[in-house]
Design a protein around this motif. Sequence first.
Motif, PDB file in Angstrom:
ATOM      1  N   PRO A 286       0.798  -1.227   0.000  1.00  0.00           N
ATOM      2  CA  PRO A 286       0.000   0.000   0.000  1.00  0.00           C
ATOM      3  C   PRO A 286       0.835   1.284   0.000  1.00  0.00           C
ATOM      4  O   PRO A 286       0.494   2.245  -0.667  1.00  0.00           O
ATOM      5  CB  PRO A 286      -0.832  -0.113   1.283  1.00  0.00           C
ATOM      6  CG  PRO A 286      -0.946  -1.587   1.524  1.00  0.00           C
ATOM      7  CD  PRO A 286       0.358  -2.148   1.026  1.00  0.00           C
ATOM      8  N   SER A 287       1.953   1.277   0.721  1.00  0.00           N
ATOM      9  CA  SER A 287       2.771   2.487   0.779  1.00  0.00           C
ATOM     10  C   SER A 287       3.366   2.814  -0.594  1.00  0.00           C
ATOM     11  O   SER A 287       3.342   3.977  -1.022  1.00  0.00           O
ATOM     12  CB  SER A 287       3.871   2.343   1.825  1.00  0.00           C
ATOM     13  OG  SER A 287       4.690   1.222   1.545  1.00  0.00           O
ATOM     14  N   GLU A 288       3.865   1.805  -1.277  1.00  0.00           N
ATOM     15  CA  GLU A 288       4.436   2.033  -2.613  1.00  0.00           C
ATOM     16  C   GLU A 288       3.364   2.460  -3.596  1.00  0.00           C
ATOM     17  O   GLU A 288       3.600   3.318  -4.454  1.00  0.00           O
ATOM     18  CB  GLU A 288       5.134   0.771  -3.116  1.00  0.00           C
ATOM     19  CG  GLU A 288       6.414   0.460  -2.391  1.00  0.00           C
ATOM     20  CD  GLU A 288       7.056  -0.824  -2.885  1.00  0.00           C
ATOM     21  OE1 GLU A 288       6.900  -1.167  -4.067  1.00  0.00           O
ATOM     22  OE2 GLU A 288       7.707  -1.490  -2.067  1.00  0.00           O
ATOM     23  N   MET A 289       2.178   1.863  -3.493  1.00  0.00           N
ATOM     24  CA  MET A 289       1.085   2.214  -4.398  1.00  0.00           C
ATOM     25  C   MET A 289       0.661   3.661  -4.181  1.00  0.00           C
ATOM     26  O   MET A 289       0.407   4.385  -5.137  1.00  0.00           O
ATOM     27  CB  MET A 289      -0.097   1.278  -4.211  1.00  0.00           C
ATOM     28  CG  MET A 289      -1.254   1.587  -5.151  1.00  0.00           C
ATOM     29  SD  MET A 289      -0.824   1.617  -6.909  1.00  0.00           S
ATOM     30  CE  MET A 289      -0.607  -0.121  -7.225  1.00  0.00           C
ATOM     31  N   LEU A 290       0.583   4.078  -2.930  1.00  0.00           N
ATOM     32  CA  LEU A 290       0.216   5.462  -2.637  1.00  0.00           C
ATOM     33  C   LEU A 290       1.210   6.418  -3.288  1.00  0.00           C
ATOM     34  O   LEU A 290       0.809   7.377  -3.963  1.00  0.00           O
ATOM     35  CB  LEU A 290       0.168   5.687  -1.121  1.00  0.00           C
ATOM     36  CG  LEU A 290      -0.097   7.118  -0.668  1.00  0.00           C
ATOM     37  CD1 LEU A 290      -1.420   7.635  -1.205  1.00  0.00           C
ATOM     38  CD2 LEU A 290      -0.040   7.193   0.847  1.00  0.00           C
ATOM     39  N   LYS A 291       2.482   6.150  -3.123  1.00  0.00           N
ATOM     40  CA  LYS A 291       3.507   7.010  -3.714  1.00  0.00           C
ATOM     41  C   LYS A 291       3.418   6.995  -5.238  1.00  0.00           C
ATOM     42  O   LYS A 291       3.504   8.041  -5.892  1.00  0.00           O
ATOM     43  CB  LYS A 291       4.900   6.563  -3.263  1.00  0.00           C
ATOM     44  CG  LYS A 291       6.000   7.449  -3.788  1.00  0.00           C
ATOM     45  CD  LYS A 291       7.347   7.052  -3.254  1.00  0.00           C
ATOM     46  CE  LYS A 291       8.424   7.988  -3.780  1.00  0.00           C
ATOM     47  NZ  LYS A 291       9.733   7.678  -3.237  1.00  0.00           N
ATOM     48  N   THR A 292       3.219   5.827  -5.814  1.00  0.00           N
ATOM     49  CA  THR A 292       3.120   5.701  -7.269  1.00  0.00           C
ATOM     50  C   THR A 292       1.930   6.487  -7.810  1.00  0.00           C
ATOM     51  O   THR A 292       2.058   7.216  -8.799  1.00  0.00           O
ATOM     52  CB  THR A 292       3.008   4.220  -7.674  1.00  0.00           C
ATOM     53  OG1 THR A 292       4.191   3.538  -7.243  1.00  0.00           O
ATOM     54  CG2 THR A 292       2.845   4.067  -9.171  1.00  0.00           C
TER      55      THR A 292
END
Length: 70
Positions: free
Chosen positions: A1-7
Motif C-alpha cells: 500500500p505504501s508504494e502504491m500510494l507514492k506511485t
Amino acid sequence: PSEMLKTLRELQEITQAQLAEASGIPQSNLSALESGARQIGSERALTLARVLKVHPAVILFPDFDMRRVA
C-alpha cells in the motif's frame, strides 16, 4: 500500500504538500505512509482515494489477483 500510494501520487504529478492540502492529512504523515513507517488504514485510504480519484482497494490491496479467487 505504501508504494502504491507514492506511485499514484507521482503518476498524477502532485507533491506530498499538495496531497496534504487536498486530503487534510499532514505532509509528515503522508511521508510516513509512503515510506511504510505508518499503516494507511481504511479511513485514510478512503480519504486519499477520493483525492487521487481511485477506488480505495487500489491503495489497500495493490497485489490482489482476481485469478486466485476461486
